[in-house]
Design a protein around this motif. Structure first.
Motif, mmCIF file in Angstrom:
data_model
loop_
_atom_site.group_PDB
_atom_site.id
_atom_site.type_symbol
_atom_site.label_atom_id
_atom_site.label_comp_id
_atom_site.label_asym_id
_atom_site.label_seq_id
_atom_site.Cartn_x
_atom_site.Cartn_y
_atom_site.Cartn_z
ATOM 1 N N ARG A 266 34.546 51.999 23.737
ATOM 2 C CA ARG A 266 34.037 50.672 24.073
ATOM 3 C C ARG A 266 34.911 49.574 23.464
ATOM 4 O O ARG A 266 35.240 48.578 24.101
ATOM 5 N N SER B 119 37.396 46.934 25.438
ATOM 6 C CA SER B 119 37.194 45.488 25.341
ATOM 7 C C SER B 119 38.508 44.783 24.999
ATOM 8 O O SER B 119 38.761 43.666 25.431
ATOM 9 N N MET C 188 28.644 54.653 30.002
ATOM 10 C CA MET C 188 28.242 53.262 29.803
ATOM 11 C C MET C 188 29.263 52.512 28.951
ATOM 12 O O MET C 188 29.364 51.289 29.025
ATOM 13 N N GLU D 196 24.493 48.282 21.123
ATOM 14 C CA GLU D 196 23.892 47.216 21.926
ATOM 15 C C GLU D 196 22.523 46.831 21.387
ATOM 16 O O GLU D 196 22.170 45.650 21.353
ATOM 17 N N ASN E 42 31.180 41.146 24.800
ATOM 18 C CA ASN E 42 31.070 42.207 25.800
ATOM 19 C C ASN E 42 29.748 42.952 25.667
ATOM 20 O O ASN E 42 29.097 43.285 26.666
ATOM 21 N N TYR E 43 29.348 43.224 24.422
ATOM 22 C CA TYR E 43 28.052 43.879 24.189
ATOM 23 C C TYR E 43 26.926 43.027 24.765
ATOM 24 O O TYR E 43 26.003 43.540 25.406
ATOM 25 N N HIS F 286 26.854 43.284 28.520
ATOM 26 C CA HIS F 286 26.353 44.586 28.953
ATOM 27 C C HIS F 286 24.843 44.672 28.787
ATOM 28 O O HIS F 286 24.137 45.146 29.693
ATOM 29 N N LYS G 194 21.919 45.239 31.617
ATOM 30 C CA LYS G 194 21.008 46.382 31.574
ATOM 31 C C LYS G 194 19.548 45.939 31.572
ATOM 32 O O LYS G 194 18.680 46.618 32.143
#
Length: 217
Positions: free
Chosen positions: A68, A72, A96, A155, A184-185, A188, A192
Protein backbone atom coordinates in the motif's frame (compact mmCIF):
# COMPACT_ATOMS: atom_id res chain seq x y z
CA UNK A 1 11.18 -5.26 -23.13
CA UNK A 2 12.86 -6.28 -19.86
CA UNK A 3 10.72 -6.32 -16.69
CA UNK A 4 12.75 -4.97 -13.76
CA UNK A 5 12.01 -6.72 -10.47
CA UNK A 6 12.70 -5.82 -6.82
CA UNK A 7 12.63 -8.67 -4.26
CA UNK A 8 11.54 -8.21 -0.63
CA UNK A 9 11.92 -11.26 1.63
CA UNK A 10 13.64 -11.65 4.99
CA UNK A 11 15.07 -15.04 4.02
CA UNK A 12 18.25 -14.62 1.99
CA UNK A 13 18.03 -18.18 0.64
CA UNK A 14 14.60 -17.39 -0.83
CA UNK A 15 15.87 -14.17 -2.39
CA UNK A 16 18.88 -15.93 -3.91
CA UNK A 17 16.68 -18.65 -5.39
CA UNK A 18 14.12 -16.24 -6.83
CA UNK A 19 16.86 -13.92 -8.13
CA UNK A 20 18.64 -16.73 -9.97
CA UNK A 21 15.35 -18.01 -11.37
CA UNK A 22 14.22 -14.63 -12.69
CA UNK A 23 17.64 -13.58 -13.99
CA UNK A 24 17.84 -16.82 -15.98
CA UNK A 25 15.39 -15.33 -18.49
CA UNK A 26 16.45 -12.50 -20.81
CA UNK A 27 13.21 -10.54 -20.31
CA UNK A 28 13.41 -10.46 -16.49
CA UNK A 29 16.00 -8.64 -14.38
CA UNK A 30 16.29 -8.36 -10.58
CA UNK A 31 17.38 -4.77 -9.89
CA UNK A 32 17.38 -4.79 -6.08
CA UNK A 33 16.63 -6.66 -2.86
CA UNK A 34 15.56 -5.94 0.70
CA UNK A 35 14.93 -8.01 3.81
CA UNK A 36 12.58 -5.67 5.66
CA UNK A 37 9.90 -3.00 5.22
CA UNK A 38 12.34 -0.23 6.16
CA UNK A 39 14.95 -1.39 3.64
CA UNK A 40 12.33 -1.71 0.92
CA UNK A 41 10.95 1.79 1.50
CA UNK A 42 14.49 3.16 1.26
CA UNK A 43 15.58 1.17 -1.81
CA UNK A 44 12.60 0.51 -4.07
CA UNK A 45 11.90 4.14 -5.13
CA UNK A 46 15.35 4.57 -6.65
CA UNK A 47 15.61 1.11 -8.18
CA UNK A 48 13.58 1.71 -11.33
CA UNK A 49 11.65 -1.49 -10.65
CA UNK A 50 8.50 -2.32 -12.62
CA UNK A 51 7.42 -5.10 -10.24
CA UNK A 52 7.99 -5.60 -6.52
CA UNK A 53 7.77 -9.22 -5.32
CA UNK A 54 6.83 -8.93 -1.64
CA UNK A 55 6.79 -11.50 1.14
CA UNK A 56 3.62 -11.10 3.21
CA UNK A 57 5.41 -11.59 6.55
CA UNK A 58 8.40 -9.36 7.29
CA UNK A 59 10.33 -8.76 10.55
CA UNK A 60 9.28 -5.11 10.92
CA UNK A 61 5.82 -5.20 9.40
CA UNK A 62 4.00 -6.95 6.58
CA UNK A 63 4.14 -6.95 2.83
CA UNK A 64 0.51 -5.92 2.43
CA UNK A 65 0.97 -2.57 4.16
CA UNK A 66 4.32 -2.23 2.37
CA UNK A 67 2.45 -2.74 -0.92
CA UNK A 68 0.00 0.00 0.00
CA UNK A 69 2.80 2.42 0.94
CA UNK A 70 4.85 1.69 -2.19
CA UNK A 71 1.80 2.04 -4.44
CA UNK A 72 0.99 5.41 -2.87
CA UNK A 73 4.53 6.62 -3.61
CA UNK A 74 4.94 4.84 -6.95
CA UNK A 75 1.54 4.40 -8.64
CA UNK A 76 3.10 2.70 -11.69
CA UNK A 77 4.77 0.00 -9.58
CA UNK A 78 3.10 -3.43 -9.73
CA UNK A 79 3.16 -5.61 -6.60
CA UNK A 80 3.14 -9.39 -6.52
CA UNK A 81 2.64 -10.98 -3.08
CA UNK A 82 4.66 -14.13 -2.40
CA UNK A 83 3.84 -16.18 0.69
CA UNK A 84 4.04 -19.64 2.25
CA UNK A 85 0.49 -19.45 3.60
CA UNK A 86 -2.95 -19.81 1.99
CA UNK A 87 -5.06 -17.14 3.67
CA UNK A 88 -8.24 -15.59 2.25
CA UNK A 89 -7.94 -12.72 4.74
CA UNK A 90 -4.46 -11.87 3.46
CA UNK A 91 -5.68 -12.25 -0.14
CA UNK A 92 -8.50 -9.77 0.45
CA UNK A 93 -6.22 -7.25 2.19
CA UNK A 94 -3.55 -7.60 -0.52
CA UNK A 95 -5.99 -6.87 -3.34
CA UNK A 96 -7.46 -3.92 -1.43
CA UNK A 97 -3.91 -2.64 -0.95
CA UNK A 98 -3.41 -2.58 -4.71
CA UNK A 99 -1.54 -5.85 -5.28
CA UNK A 100 -1.82 -7.32 -8.77
CA UNK A 101 -1.37 -10.89 -7.67
CA UNK A 102 -0.90 -13.34 -4.82
CA UNK A 103 1.14 -16.55 -5.29
CA UNK A 104 2.42 -19.25 -2.96
CA UNK A 105 6.13 -19.96 -2.51
CA UNK A 106 5.54 -23.54 -3.61
CA UNK A 107 4.80 -22.23 -7.12
CA UNK A 108 7.04 -23.86 -9.72
CA UNK A 109 9.76 -21.75 -11.31
CA UNK A 110 8.24 -21.40 -14.77
CA UNK A 111 4.91 -20.30 -13.27
CA UNK A 112 6.61 -17.66 -11.10
CA UNK A 113 8.39 -16.25 -14.15
CA UNK A 114 5.07 -16.07 -15.98
CA UNK A 115 3.41 -14.50 -12.93
CA UNK A 116 5.99 -11.69 -12.91
CA UNK A 117 5.55 -11.18 -16.67
CA UNK A 118 1.76 -11.03 -16.32
CA UNK A 119 1.92 -8.46 -13.51
CA UNK A 120 4.57 -6.39 -15.31
CA UNK A 121 2.33 -6.21 -18.36
CA UNK A 122 -0.53 -4.85 -16.25
CA UNK A 123 -2.39 -8.12 -15.80
CA UNK A 124 -3.93 -9.60 -12.67
CA UNK A 125 -3.23 -12.95 -11.05
CA UNK A 126 -6.50 -13.91 -9.41
CA UNK A 127 -7.70 -17.41 -10.21
CA UNK A 128 -11.39 -18.35 -10.17
CA UNK A 129 -11.31 -19.59 -6.56
CA UNK A 130 -9.59 -16.44 -5.32
CA UNK A 131 -12.01 -14.19 -7.20
CA UNK A 132 -15.01 -16.07 -5.79
CA UNK A 133 -13.62 -15.82 -2.25
CA UNK A 134 -12.98 -12.11 -2.66
CA UNK A 135 -16.48 -11.36 -3.99
CA UNK A 136 -18.08 -13.49 -1.26
CA UNK A 137 -16.15 -11.57 1.40
CA UNK A 138 -17.29 -8.22 -0.01
CA UNK A 139 -20.92 -9.38 -0.11
CA UNK A 140 -20.81 -10.69 3.48
CA UNK A 141 -19.38 -7.48 4.84
CA UNK A 142 -21.87 -5.36 2.90
CA UNK A 143 -24.73 -7.33 4.45
CA UNK A 144 -23.46 -7.12 8.04
CA UNK A 145 -24.17 -4.33 10.46
CA UNK A 146 -20.79 -2.71 11.15
CA UNK A 147 -19.99 -0.51 8.13
CA UNK A 148 -16.30 -0.44 9.05
CA UNK A 149 -15.79 -4.20 8.80
CA UNK A 150 -14.37 -3.83 5.29
CA UNK A 151 -11.60 -1.48 6.46
CA UNK A 152 -8.06 -2.78 6.84
CA UNK A 153 -6.34 -2.37 10.20
CA UNK A 154 -4.50 0.73 9.00
CA UNK A 155 -7.65 2.25 7.48
CA UNK A 156 -9.54 1.62 10.72
CA UNK A 157 -6.80 3.40 12.67
CA UNK A 158 -7.00 6.40 10.32
CA UNK A 159 -10.79 6.33 10.61
CA UNK A 160 -10.57 6.39 14.42
CA UNK A 161 -8.13 9.31 14.31
CA UNK A 162 -10.52 11.21 12.01
CA UNK A 163 -13.16 10.70 14.69
CA UNK A 164 -10.74 12.25 17.20
CA UNK A 165 -10.58 15.37 15.02
CA UNK A 166 -6.97 14.92 13.87
CA UNK A 167 -5.75 16.39 10.57
CA UNK A 168 -3.99 14.29 7.93
CA UNK A 169 -0.68 15.77 9.05
CA UNK A 170 -1.32 14.86 12.68
CA UNK A 171 -2.41 11.34 11.71
CA UNK A 172 0.72 10.93 9.57
CA UNK A 173 2.92 11.93 12.52
CA UNK A 174 1.10 9.55 14.87
CA UNK A 175 1.31 6.61 12.47
CA UNK A 176 4.79 7.38 11.12
CA UNK A 177 3.50 7.61 7.55
CA UNK A 178 3.82 10.11 4.73
CA UNK A 179 0.96 12.63 4.66
CA UNK A 180 0.21 11.55 1.08
CA UNK A 181 -0.22 7.96 2.28
CA UNK A 182 -2.73 9.11 4.90
CA UNK A 183 -4.65 11.00 2.18
CA UNK A 184 -4.81 7.77 0.19
CA UNK A 185 -6.08 5.87 3.24
CA UNK A 186 -8.77 8.52 3.73
CA UNK A 187 -9.85 8.27 0.07
CA UNK A 188 -10.00 4.46 0.27
CA UNK A 189 -11.98 4.36 3.51
CA UNK A 190 -14.46 6.98 2.30
CA UNK A 191 -15.05 4.92 -0.85
CA UNK A 192 -15.50 1.70 1.15
CA UNK A 193 -17.94 3.37 3.54
CA UNK A 194 -19.89 5.03 0.74
CA UNK A 195 -19.13 8.51 2.09
CA UNK A 196 -18.30 11.66 0.18
CA UNK A 197 -16.70 13.88 2.80
CA UNK A 198 -14.29 13.59 5.68
CA UNK A 199 -16.79 15.24 8.02
CA UNK A 200 -19.22 12.38 7.38
CA UNK A 201 -16.50 9.91 8.43
CA UNK A 202 -15.87 11.94 11.60
CA UNK A 203 -19.57 11.83 12.51
CA UNK A 204 -19.75 8.07 11.85
CA UNK A 205 -16.58 7.41 13.88
CA UNK A 206 -17.98 9.41 16.80
CA UNK A 207 -21.30 7.53 16.65
CA UNK A 208 -19.58 4.12 16.57
CA UNK A 209 -17.43 5.05 19.56
CA UNK A 210 -20.46 5.79 21.74
CA UNK A 211 -21.13 3.00 24.27
CA UNK A 212 -24.31 1.02 23.78
CA UNK A 213 -27.20 2.16 26.02
CA UNK A 214 -27.39 0.28 29.31
CA UNK A 215 -30.43 -1.85 30.05
CA UNK A 216 -30.11 -1.18 33.76
CA UNK A 217 -32.66 1.06 35.42
Amino acid sequence: MVARVFLVDDHEVVRVGVRELLNSDDDLEVVGEAGSVAEALARVPGSGADVAVLDVRLPDGNGIELCRELRSRLPELKCLMLTSFTDDEALFDAIMAGASGFVLKRIVGHDLQNAVRTVAAGGSLLDARSTAALLDRIRRERDQGDPTRSLTEQERTVFDHIGEGLTNKQIAEKMFLAEKTVKNYVSHLLAKLGLERRTQAAVLATRLRKPAPSNEE
